[in-house]
Design an enzyme around this catalytic site. Structure first.
Site, PDB file in Angstrom:
ATOM      1  N   GLN A   1      -5.346  -2.146   9.314  1.00  0.00           N
ATOM      2  CA  GLN A   1      -5.078  -3.401   8.618  1.00  0.00           C
ATOM      3  C   GLN A   1      -5.652  -4.572   9.425  1.00  0.00           C
ATOM      4  O   GLN A   1      -5.396  -4.698  10.618  1.00  0.00           O
ATOM      5  CB  GLN A   1      -3.553  -3.568   8.435  1.00  0.00           C
TER       6      GLN A   1
ATOM      7  N   LYS B   1       0.847  -1.201   0.000  1.00  0.00           N
ATOM      8  CA  LYS B   1       0.000   0.000   0.000  1.00  0.00           C
ATOM      9  C   LYS B   1       0.883   1.252   0.000  1.00  0.00           C
ATOM     10  O   LYS B   1       0.620   2.202  -0.736  1.00  0.00           O
ATOM     11  CB  LYS B   1      -0.941  -0.010   1.226  1.00  0.00           C
TER      12      LYS B   1
ATOM     13  N   ASP C   1     -11.517   1.967   3.131  1.00  0.00           N
ATOM     14  CA  ASP C   1     -11.797   0.545   2.901  1.00  0.00           C
ATOM     15  C   ASP C   1     -13.276   0.327   2.560  1.00  0.00           C
ATOM     16  O   ASP C   1     -13.658  -0.745   2.101  1.00  0.00           O
ATOM     17  CB  ASP C   1     -11.446  -0.283   4.152  1.00  0.00           C
TER      18      ASP C   1
END
Ligand code: NAP
Length: 284
Positions: free
Chosen positions: A96, A52, A119
């Site tokens: 995460q 990322k 997300d």
């Protein structure tokens, strides 16, 4: 039969995004900012987080990785998240997953405001997806799947789509997105009876299970479009859900694993980060 090349499509979107971010910087004097919080040092999560950061640098997004100790308590984790949730410099914020078992992920994620939820997991953004309002931030892997189908001009309206898997991050949102594209959608899961009978009706079959060869060629209709989101790691190799070699002989389009759905996920995260930055500039 055509292979859906996720790397190529991802490259196309990243180039486009790079130029949008250059314009964004020229107009606003700032770059989109992404904060990624990682707890502990799960090796797979480490790889995702470093990918990322690399992708962000490549497209011109400023990224910060916040590393927290495996033993952190719930309250302390929530304090850290809350700090980024309420500041006015962070555009995109994500935690995460998975978190270590002693932590409550639902409670931690609930602190991420909808407007920073890159997300697309928040209740608010899930609701926007459900209602097809078109102004939400949506989960990355499902969005990537829809973009792959569109890039290859695969007709969706009126088609029968079958999604195998019903998780909140993948199966459910991709089913909703296909419904929004006017597909007739059936969702299957581990309790589904006669899975093969259902998958054989699919013009578009999306598998999101995570079990090697759960979809064999005899479960696929001739000429179907097959999207394989599954990932199984075995002896250092990566496999999808679909028996690719046999399936490829009868489908019209198919995604390979690796190199299909996977590359799109992080690209969609970058696009979401840019989008929230644009939204913030309009409001701030
Ligand atoms: P998950 O939460 O474990 O969900 C798996 C789903 O598969 C569940 O709904 C489960 O049913 C269903 N299932 C399990 N066994 C089945 C069977 N034999 N027949 C039919 N359905 C079955 O996993 P996930 O997070 O959605 O991820 C799914 C896969 O996608 C994993 O391999 C993951 O690594 C991969 N993934 C890839 C990306 C990417 O970027 N390419 C991103 C995210 C995830 P129940 O609901 O009944 O348990």
């Amino acid at each position: 039969m055509q292979i859906i090349d996720g790397k190529k499509v991802s490259e196309f979107f990243r180039e486009d995004l790079k130029s949008k971010i250059t314009d964004f910087y020229a107009e606003s004097g700032r770059r989109p900012r992404l904060v990624v919080i990682i707890v502990g040092n799960d090796p797979a999560s480490e790889i995702y987080v470093s990918n990322k950061a690399k992708a962000a640098a490549e497209v011109g997004i400023v990224s910060e990785t916040v590393r927290l100790n495996e033993t952190i308590g719930q309250a302390e984790l929530e304090n850290v998240i809350w700090g980024y949730a309420k500041d006015d410099i962070t555009d995109g914020l994500l935690v995460q997953l998975p978190l270590p078992k002693h932590l409550n992920a639902e409670r931690a994620l609930a602190l991420i405001p909808d407007d920073k939820d890159v997300d697309g997991f928040s209740v608010g953004n899930t609701g926007r997806l459900c209602r097809f309002t078109g102004d939400g931030i949506y989960p990355c892997t499902p969005s990537g799947i829809i973009q792959l189908l569109k890039y290859y001009d695969i007709p969706l309206s009126g088609k029968r789509a079958v999604v195998v898997g019903r998780s909140n991050i993948l199966g459910k949102p991709v089913a909703l997105m296909l419904l929004n594209e006017d597909c007739t959608v059936t969702v299957c899961h581990s309790k589904t009876k006669n899975l093969k009978e259902i998958t054989l009706t699919a013009d578009i079959l999306v598998s999101a299970v995570g079990k090697k060869n759960v979809i064999t060629a005899d479960m696929i209709k001739d000429g179907a479009v097959v999207i394989d989101a599954g990932i199984t790691r075995e002896s250092g190799k990566i496999y999808g859900d679909v028996d690719f070699t046999e399936a490829a002989k009868k489908v019209s389009y198919i995604t390979p694993v690796p190199g299909g759905v996977g590359p799109m996920t992080i690209t969609m995260l970058m696009i979401n980060t840019y989008q929230v930055a644009v939204n913030h500039n309009e409001k701030r």
